[in-house]
Motif scaffolding. Structure first.
Motif, PDB file in Angstrom:
ATOM      1  N   ALA A  26      42.900  45.960  43.789  1.00  0.00           N
ATOM      2  CA  ALA A  26      42.868  46.238  42.353  1.00  0.00           C
ATOM      3  C   ALA A  26      44.181  45.819  41.694  1.00  0.00           C
ATOM      4  N   VAL A  27      45.297  46.100  42.344  1.00  0.00           N
ATOM      5  CA  VAL A  27      46.607  45.710  41.809  1.00  0.00           C
ATOM      6  C   VAL A  27      46.717  44.188  41.745  1.00  0.00           C
ATOM      7  N   VAL A  28      46.298  43.506  42.800  1.00  0.00           N
ATOM      8  CA  VAL A  28      46.337  42.041  42.811  1.00  0.00           C
ATOM      9  C   VAL A  28      45.448  41.469  41.714  1.00  0.00           C
ATOM     10  N   ALA A  29      44.260  42.036  41.518  1.00  0.00           N
ATOM     11  CA  ALA A  29      43.342  41.550  40.476  1.00  0.00           C
ATOM     12  C   ALA A  29      43.947  41.728  39.084  1.00  0.00           C
ATOM     13  N   VAL A  30      44.582  42.864  38.827  1.00  0.00           N
ATOM     14  CA  VAL A  30      45.202  43.095  37.514  1.00  0.00           C
ATOM     15  C   VAL A  30      46.355  42.125  37.300  1.00  0.00           C
ATOM     16  N   LEU A  31      47.207  41.939  38.308  1.00  0.00           N
ATOM     17  CA  LEU A  31      48.319  40.992  38.174  1.00  0.00           C
ATOM     18  C   LEU A  31      47.821  39.569  37.961  1.00  0.00           C
ATOM     19  N   LEU A  32      46.743  39.201  38.648  1.00  0.00           N
ATOM     20  CA  LEU A  32      46.165  37.874  38.472  1.00  0.00           C
ATOM     21  C   LEU A  32      45.677  37.683  37.037  1.00  0.00           C
ATOM     22  N   LEU A  33      44.978  38.676  36.501  1.00  0.00           N
ATOM     23  CA  LEU A  33      44.482  38.563  35.125  1.00  0.00           C
ATOM     24  C   LEU A  33      45.619  38.510  34.118  1.00  0.00           C
ATOM     25  N   VAL A  34      46.666  39.308  34.307  1.00  0.00           N
ATOM     26  CA  VAL A  34      47.823  39.259  33.403  1.00  0.00           C
ATOM     27  C   VAL A  34      48.456  37.869  33.456  1.00  0.00           C
ATOM     28  N   PHE A  35      48.655  37.325  34.654  1.00  0.00           N
ATOM     29  CA  PHE A  35      49.245  35.996  34.799  1.00  0.00           C
ATOM     30  C   PHE A  35      48.395  34.932  34.123  1.00  0.00           C
ATOM     31  N   ILE A  36      47.081  35.013  34.322  1.00  0.00           N
ATOM     32  CA  ILE A  36      46.179  34.012  33.735  1.00  0.00           C
ATOM     33  C   ILE A  36      46.235  34.049  32.218  1.00  0.00           C
ATOM     34  N   PHE A  37      46.137  35.230  31.628  1.00  0.00           N
ATOM     35  CA  PHE A  37      46.053  35.305  30.176  1.00  0.00           C
ATOM     36  C   PHE A  37      47.409  35.217  29.476  1.00  0.00           C
ATOM     37  N   GLU A  38      48.497  35.220  30.227  1.00  0.00           N
ATOM     38  CA  GLU A  38      49.817  34.944  29.645  1.00  0.00           C
ATOM     39  C   GLU A  38      50.052  33.440  29.517  1.00  0.00           C
ATOM     40  N   ASN A  39      49.282  32.637  30.224  1.00  0.00           N
ATOM     41  CA  ASN A  39      49.442  31.181  30.215  1.00  0.00           C
ATOM     42  C   ASN A  39      48.274  30.558  29.459  1.00  0.00           C
ATOM     43  N   THR A  63      40.326  28.244  39.289  1.00  0.00           N
ATOM     44  CA  THR A  63      40.908  28.165  40.619  1.00  0.00           C
ATOM     45  C   THR A  63      40.798  29.505  41.345  1.00  0.00           C
ATOM     46  N   ALA A  64      41.046  30.599  40.632  1.00  0.00           N
ATOM     47  CA  ALA A  64      40.934  31.931  41.243  1.00  0.00           C
ATOM     48  C   ALA A  64      39.499  32.214  41.671  1.00  0.00           C
ATOM     49  N   LEU A  65      38.539  31.839  40.844  1.00  0.00           N
ATOM     50  CA  LEU A  65      37.130  32.070  41.199  1.00  0.00           C
ATOM     51  C   LEU A  65      36.712  31.228  42.399  1.00  0.00           C
ATOM     52  N   LEU A  66      37.161  29.968  42.443  1.00  0.00           N
ATOM     53  CA  LEU A  66      36.860  29.136  43.611  1.00  0.00           C
ATOM     54  C   LEU A  66      37.500  29.699  44.881  1.00  0.00           C
ATOM     55  N   GLY A  67      38.721  30.188  44.770  1.00  0.00           N
ATOM     56  CA  GLY A  67      39.392  30.792  45.919  1.00  0.00           C
ATOM     57  C   GLY A  67      38.679  32.048  46.388  1.00  0.00           C
TER      58      GLY A  67
END
Length: 83
Positions: A26-39, A63-67
């Motif tokens: 859950a923490v990794v998913a939240v950090l991933l979403l924050v990183f994606i929407f900051e760029n 890329t995240a979805l493919l991974g």
């Protein structure tokens, strides 16, 4: 105790409780979403031959979805081999 009494308390049960692994994911998913929407700026991306301009968040999300799909597939193949 009988197996029926402890059936719902096993660690990693399908819907039973919060495990450290679930918290970590859950923490990794939240950090991933924050990183994606900051760029959000537009970038040029080369897809084999054509070059396209798209928002960076779409490229990161794709890329995240493919991974995730590759990880799920490999995890399922490995689980089948252990049976």
């Amino acid at each position: 105790m009988s197996p029926k009494d402890t059936a719902g308390t096993r660690r990693g049960d399908r819907f039973g409780g919060i495990t450290p692994g679930r918290i970590g994911m859950a923490v990794v998913a939240v950090l991933l979403l924050v990183f994606i929407f900051e760029n959000t700026r537009d970038v040029k991306i080369r897809l084999l031959i054509p070059e396209v301009t798209m928002p960076l968040y779409l490229a990161l999300l794709g890329t995240a979805l493919l991974g995730a799909a590759c990880g799920w597939y490999v995890g399922r193949r490995g689980a089948r081999g252990r049976k």
